[in-house]
Design a protein around this motif. Structure first.
Motif, short mmCIF file in Angstrom:
data_model
loop_
_atom_site.label_atom_id
_atom_site.label_comp_id
_atom_site.label_asym_id
_atom_site.label_seq_id
_atom_site.Cartn_x
_atom_site.Cartn_y
_atom_site.Cartn_z
N TRP A 12 40.76 -12.65 95.79
CA TRP A 12 40.97 -13.08 97.31
C TRP A 12 39.94 -13.12 97.94
CZ3 TRP A 12 44.20 -15.60 99.99
CH2 TRP A 12 44.57 -15.32 101.40
N LEU A 13 39.07 -12.57 97.99
CA LEU A 13 37.90 -12.11 98.73
C LEU A 13 36.59 -12.59 97.69
CD1 LEU A 13 38.36 -9.22 101.10
CD2 LEU A 13 38.40 -11.52 101.69
N PRO A 14 35.57 -13.14 98.28
CA PRO A 14 34.25 -13.24 97.30
C PRO A 14 33.72 -11.91 96.69
CG PRO A 14 34.11 -14.32 99.52
CD PRO A 14 35.19 -13.72 99.56
N ARG A 15 33.44 -12.13 95.51
CA ARG A 15 32.67 -11.16 94.74
C ARG A 15 31.44 -11.53 94.24
NH1 ARG A 15 36.76 -7.33 91.65
NH2 ARG A 15 35.02 -7.12 90.65
N SER A 16 30.49 -10.60 94.59
CA SER A 16 29.09 -10.91 94.22
C SER A 16 29.00 -10.29 92.52
CB SER A 16 28.09 -9.79 94.86
OG SER A 16 28.39 -10.43 96.38
N PRO A 17 27.84 -10.99 92.14
CA PRO A 17 27.52 -10.24 90.55
C PRO A 17 27.36 -9.02 90.76
CG PRO A 17 26.26 -12.37 91.19
CD PRO A 17 27.04 -11.75 92.42
N ALA A 18 27.60 -8.41 89.62
CA ALA A 18 27.18 -6.87 89.50
C ALA A 18 25.70 -6.56 89.53
CB ALA A 18 27.80 -6.22 88.43
N HIS A 57 29.06 -7.83 81.14
CA HIS A 57 29.40 -7.27 82.12
C HIS A 57 28.70 -8.05 83.27
CE1 HIS A 57 29.66 -4.25 85.36
NE2 HIS A 57 28.28 -4.16 85.51
N THR A 58 29.50 -8.48 84.07
CA THR A 58 29.35 -9.64 85.14
C THR A 58 29.80 -9.11 86.47
OG1 THR A 58 31.44 -10.87 84.87
CG2 THR A 58 29.58 -11.39 83.47
N GLY A 59 30.68 -8.26 86.64
CA GLY A 59 31.20 -8.03 87.93
C GLY A 59 32.24 -8.82 88.28
N ILE A 60 32.73 -9.89 87.52
CA ILE A 60 33.59 -11.01 87.82
C ILE A 60 33.17 -11.95 89.25
CG2 ILE A 60 36.23 -11.54 88.03
CD1 ILE A 60 36.79 -8.70 87.10
N HIS A 61 32.11 -12.35 89.21
CA HIS A 61 31.53 -12.94 90.29
C HIS A 61 32.24 -14.41 90.66
CE1 HIS A 61 28.47 -16.21 91.79
NE2 HIS A 61 28.54 -15.35 92.79
N ASN A 62 32.86 -14.61 91.65
CA ASN A 62 33.27 -15.73 92.10
C ASN A 62 33.43 -16.01 93.55
OD1 ASN A 62 36.43 -15.46 93.19
ND2 ASN A 62 36.18 -13.79 92.07
N ILE A 122 26.87 1.25 80.02
CA ILE A 122 27.29 0.06 80.79
C ILE A 122 28.64 -0.50 80.19
CG2 ILE A 122 27.16 -2.38 81.52
CD1 ILE A 122 24.92 -0.38 82.73
N SER A 123 29.55 -0.47 81.25
CA SER A 123 30.97 -0.91 80.43
C SER A 123 31.28 -2.48 80.65
CB SER A 123 32.04 -0.27 81.03
OG SER A 123 31.98 1.26 80.95
N GLY A 124 32.00 -3.11 79.89
CA GLY A 124 32.22 -4.30 80.03
C GLY A 124 33.24 -4.87 78.86
N ARG A 125 33.38 -6.21 79.11
CA ARG A 125 34.48 -6.69 78.01
C ARG A 125 33.71 -7.17 76.72
NH1 ARG A 125 39.97 -8.13 79.57
NH2 ARG A 125 40.07 -7.85 81.79
#
Length: 205
Positions: A6-12, A27-32, A148-151
């Motif tokens: 819903w709100l912008p997300r910055s990269p991790a 691991h990205t932080g789901i930037h969008n 570091i956690s991630g997919r």
């Protein structure tokens, strides 16, 4: 689509890609850019495509989920909503999102397939979702001395995915093999094991 919030997300800040035998962790932080800006940039492009678009959403509340789903119902050529659920989601939060996502579009729930998503099956059946996408599981590796956690992505996931599909093919909800598929033969085996469809990830990247 990639995940849209819903709100912008910055990269991790500690984003990274870590390779290991058989796959990699991302691991990205789901930037969008956020939902409104994404629609402004892509709605016309989506409408002009020759195939329907599944909008993949991540929501922190029922309000955010409801706002995005209602807006997508007005966008041409949106074929379905795919809603991600975090692996550690509480049942009350799952129910809040499921209620909010009900509407005109088919609803698919994306879950890390090695998480305990089976605990939510009764809720999935109650809200008659169209299917569950068994997506990339999460893991932890060490990067520069820090965990570091991630997919997790890669060919090593396929036997684990196949076992999960076979164990739950009679659960009353369509299962989509959404991770670990890197060859046509693997997709065919997933369908034979009980998956209703196949979704590709890292093999396309």
């Amino acid at each position: 689509t990639p995940a849209i919030s819903w709100l912008p997300r910055s990269p991790a800040r500690d984003r990274c890609l870590l390779e290991f035998p058989g796959g990699f962790q991302l691991h990205t932080g789901i930037h969008n850019p956020g939902f409104a800006k994404t629609l402004k940039q892509y709605a016309k492009k989506w409408a002009d495509l020759k195939v329907p678009v599944w909008a993949h959403l991540i929501a922190r509340s029922g309000y955010e989920c409801r706002q995005m789903v209602r807006a997508l119902e007005e966008i041409e050529n949106i074929g379905a909503v795919e809603l991600s659920l975090p692996a550690d989601a509480e049942p009350a939060f799952v129910e809040e999102l499921l209620q909010s996502a009900q509407g005109e579009l088919p609803l698919y729930i994306s879950v890390p397939f090695l998480s305990p998503w089976e605990a939510w099956l009764n809720q999935f059946r109650l809200y008659t979702i169209s299917g569950v996408v068994l997506s990339a599981p999460r893991g932890t590796l060490i990067c520069e001395g820090q965990p570091i956690s991630g997919r997790l992505y890669g060919r090593f996931l396929f036997p684990l995915l196949l076992e999960k599909i076979a164990a739950h093919k009679e659960c009353g909800v369509n299962l989509i093999a959404g991770s670990g598929i890197f060859a046509l033969e693997q997709g065919e085996l997933a369908l034979q094991a009980g998956a209703s469809a196949v979704q590709l990830d890292a093999c396309l990247w």
